[in-house]
Design a protein around this motif. Structure first.
Motif, PDB file in Angstrom:
ATOM      1  N   LEU A 112      39.422  66.813  48.223  1.00 40.47           N
ATOM      2  CA  LEU A 112      38.716  65.865  49.079  1.00 40.47           C
ATOM      3  C   LEU A 112      39.330  64.467  48.958  1.00 40.47           C
ATOM      4  O   LEU A 112      39.554  63.781  49.962  1.00 40.47           O
ATOM      5  CB  LEU A 112      37.231  65.812  48.700  1.00 40.47           C
ATOM      6  CG  LEU A 112      36.387  67.015  49.105  1.00 40.47           C
ATOM      7  CD1 LEU A 112      35.023  66.961  48.436  1.00 40.47           C
ATOM      8  CD2 LEU A 112      36.223  67.088  50.619  1.00 40.47           C
ATOM      9  N   ALA A 113      39.590  64.050  47.727  1.00 41.46           N
ATOM     10  CA  ALA A 113      40.178  62.733  47.505  1.00 41.46           C
ATOM     11  C   ALA A 113      41.567  62.651  48.128  1.00 41.46           C
ATOM     12  O   ALA A 113      41.932  61.634  48.741  1.00 41.46           O
ATOM     13  CB  ALA A 113      40.251  62.428  46.008  1.00 41.46           C
ATOM     14  N   ASP A 114      42.328  63.715  47.993  1.00 44.81           N
ATOM     15  CA  ASP A 114      43.676  63.737  48.567  1.00 44.81           C
ATOM     16  C   ASP A 114      43.614  63.674  50.087  1.00 44.81           C
ATOM     17  O   ASP A 114      44.379  62.934  50.721  1.00 44.81           O
ATOM     18  CB  ASP A 114      44.401  65.005  48.120  1.00 44.81           C
ATOM     19  CG  ASP A 114      45.854  65.018  48.551  1.00 44.81           C
ATOM     20  OD1 ASP A 114      46.639  64.205  48.039  1.00 44.81           O
ATOM     21  OD2 ASP A 114      46.215  65.847  49.423  1.00 44.81           O
ATOM     22  N   TYR A 115      42.677  64.417  50.687  1.00 45.82           N
ATOM     23  CA  TYR A 115      42.557  64.460  52.140  1.00 45.82           C
ATOM     24  C   TYR A 115      42.229  63.072  52.701  1.00 45.82           C
ATOM     25  O   TYR A 115      42.921  62.568  53.592  1.00 45.82           O
ATOM     26  CB  TYR A 115      41.482  65.460  52.552  1.00 45.82           C
ATOM     27  CG  TYR A 115      41.205  65.447  54.042  1.00 45.82           C
ATOM     28  CD1 TYR A 115      41.944  66.230  54.914  1.00 45.82           C
ATOM     29  CD2 TYR A 115      40.201  64.638  54.572  1.00 45.82           C
ATOM     30  CE1 TYR A 115      41.709  66.196  56.283  1.00 45.82           C
ATOM     31  CE2 TYR A 115      39.953  64.602  55.937  1.00 45.82           C
ATOM     32  CZ  TYR A 115      40.708  65.390  56.788  1.00 45.82           C
ATOM     33  OH  TYR A 115      40.470  65.342  58.151  1.00 45.82           O
ATOM     34  N   PHE A 116      41.167  62.454  52.199  1.00 46.80           N
ATOM     35  CA  PHE A 116      40.740  61.180  52.769  1.00 46.80           C
ATOM     36  C   PHE A 116      41.720  60.050  52.448  1.00 46.80           C
ATOM     37  O   PHE A 116      41.937  59.152  53.265  1.00 46.80           O
ATOM     38  CB  PHE A 116      39.336  60.824  52.295  1.00 46.80           C
ATOM     39  CG  PHE A 116      38.254  61.609  52.984  1.00 46.80           C
ATOM     40  CD1 PHE A 116      38.040  61.469  54.342  1.00 46.80           C
ATOM     41  CD2 PHE A 116      37.458  62.503  52.281  1.00 46.80           C
ATOM     42  CE1 PHE A 116      37.055  62.190  55.002  1.00 46.80           C
ATOM     43  CE2 PHE A 116      36.462  63.235  52.928  1.00 46.80           C
ATOM     44  CZ  PHE A 116      36.263  63.082  54.291  1.00 46.80           C
ATOM     45  N   SER A 117      42.336  60.089  51.274  1.00 40.41           N
ATOM     46  CA  SER A 117      43.273  59.023  50.915  1.00 40.41           C
ATOM     47  C   SER A 117      44.523  59.044  51.771  1.00 40.41           C
ATOM     48  O   SER A 117      45.195  58.011  51.912  1.00 40.41           O
ATOM     49  CB  SER A 117      43.659  59.124  49.432  1.00 40.41           C
ATOM     50  OG  SER A 117      44.415  60.294  49.170  1.00 40.41           O
ATOM     51  N   HIS A 118      44.834  60.202  52.361  1.00 42.05           N
ATOM     52  CA  HIS A 118      46.025  60.315  53.195  1.00 42.05           C
ATOM     53  C   HIS A 118      45.750  60.097  54.689  1.00 42.05           C
ATOM     54  O   HIS A 118      46.661  60.210  55.511  1.00 42.05           O
ATOM     55  CB  HIS A 118      46.703  61.676  52.985  1.00 42.05           C
ATOM     56  CG  HIS A 118      47.516  61.738  51.730  1.00 42.05           C
ATOM     57  ND1 HIS A 118      46.967  62.091  50.514  1.00 42.05           N
ATOM     58  CD2 HIS A 118      48.828  61.467  51.501  1.00 42.05           C
ATOM     59  CE1 HIS A 118      47.916  62.044  49.584  1.00 42.05           C
ATOM     60  NE2 HIS A 118      49.038  61.662  50.146  1.00 42.05           N
ATOM     61  N   GLN A 119      44.517  59.788  55.047  1.00 43.93           N
ATOM     62  CA  GLN A 119      44.216  59.475  56.438  1.00 43.93           C
ATOM     63  C   GLN A 119      44.656  58.040  56.749  1.00 43.93           C
ATOM     64  O   GLN A 119      44.840  57.224  55.859  1.00 43.93           O
ATOM     65  CB  GLN A 119      42.713  59.622  56.709  1.00 43.93           C
ATOM     66  CG  GLN A 119      42.167  61.020  56.462  1.00 43.93           C
ATOM     67  CD  GLN A 119      42.887  62.093  57.266  1.00 43.93           C
ATOM     68  OE1 GLN A 119      43.015  61.992  58.482  1.00 43.93           O
ATOM     69  NE2 GLN A 119      43.373  63.121  56.577  1.00 43.93           N
ATOM     70  N   SER A 120      44.820  57.751  58.026  1.00 43.14           N
ATOM     71  CA  SER A 120      45.158  56.377  58.416  1.00 43.14           C
ATOM     72  C   SER A 120      44.084  55.426  57.909  1.00 43.14           C
ATOM     73  O   SER A 120      42.888  55.730  58.011  1.00 43.14           O
ATOM     74  CB  SER A 120      45.262  56.262  59.941  1.00 43.14           C
ATOM     75  OG  SER A 120      46.314  57.066  60.427  1.00 43.14           O
TER      76      SER A 120
END
Length: 220
Positions: A112-120
């Motif tokens: 989850l942290a990886d997903y959101f941190s890699h969003q614009s």
């Protein structure tokens, strides 16, 4: 255009909130099969089926009740999700909406942290910058011992590691979090924030929160 980006009527907003509550209540179910199913979900599946209801599919939430997560610092997200899991964050809104996440696995937290941190990164508020807030963010209030916000959060509010991104965050959400730091012993992970002087007046709190909301990526 994603559904989370569309403008909603008050009735639609209330329906969205109800959906969030129902979803999170489902997460707290004592049903063993439900818990097993949730534990088996990948982080991306959780974003799609649960997190996006409140935070938006890309973390660009439309309601100030829920923080934007788009481009947030990965380490910060991991620590906060871990604290929600262990019920170490007891501020009213956080406890109400995240109470069902004690089933999160360490793998899910990382995903989850990886997903959101890699969003614009969070898009900024279109309103004009607040001059008083800009001064506090860049210079602090020396006569009151209040350090400049940018010394920890970065000159552009981008954050770093455990220090959260504040650029583009909902002003209303930022105000609530500043008050948490001022008034309580919550947020056990934020020792650096506790050691900083957050004795801002209510007006200055609102000003700096409004300024931070204008930082970051411009909406298209």
């Amino acid at each position: 255009m994603e559904a989370c980006d569309m403008k909603r009527t008050p009735r639609q907003s209330h329906r969205l909130l109800a959906m969030c509550i129902v979803t999170l209540m489902g997460c707290t179910s004592s049903n063993e099969q439900t818990s097993q199913d949730a534990s088996a979900m990948s982080g991306v599946a959780m974003v799609d089926q649960i997190c996006s209801l409140c935070h938006g599919l890309t973390g660009e939430s439309v309601s100030p009740m829920f923080p934007k997560l788009a481009g947030q610092q990965k380490e910060y997200l991991k620590l906060q999700l871990g604290d929600f899991k262990r019920h170490l964050r007891s501020d009213t809104s956080g406890a109400q909406y995240m109470r069902g996440f004690d089933h999160l696995t360490e793998t899910q937290i990382t995903e989850l942290a990886d997903y959101f941190s890699h969003q614009s990164p969070m898009k900024s508020d279109a309103d004009s910058a607040d001059a008083r807030g800009e001064s506090i963010f860049g210079n602090g209030i020396p006569e009151s011992g209040v350090a400049r916000c940018g010394s920890c959060h970065g000159a552009g509010g981008e954050g770093n590691g455990r220090i959260p991104r504040v650029a583009g965050q909902h002003a209303e959400y930022a105000i609530r979090q500043i008050k948490v730091l001022q008034q309580t012993e919550q947020r056990p992970r934020d020792d650096s924030m506790k050691s900083s002087n957050h004795s801002l007046s209510e007006a200055d709190t609102e000003s700096v929160a409004r300024y931070m909301a204008t930082l970051g990526a411009q909406p298209q």
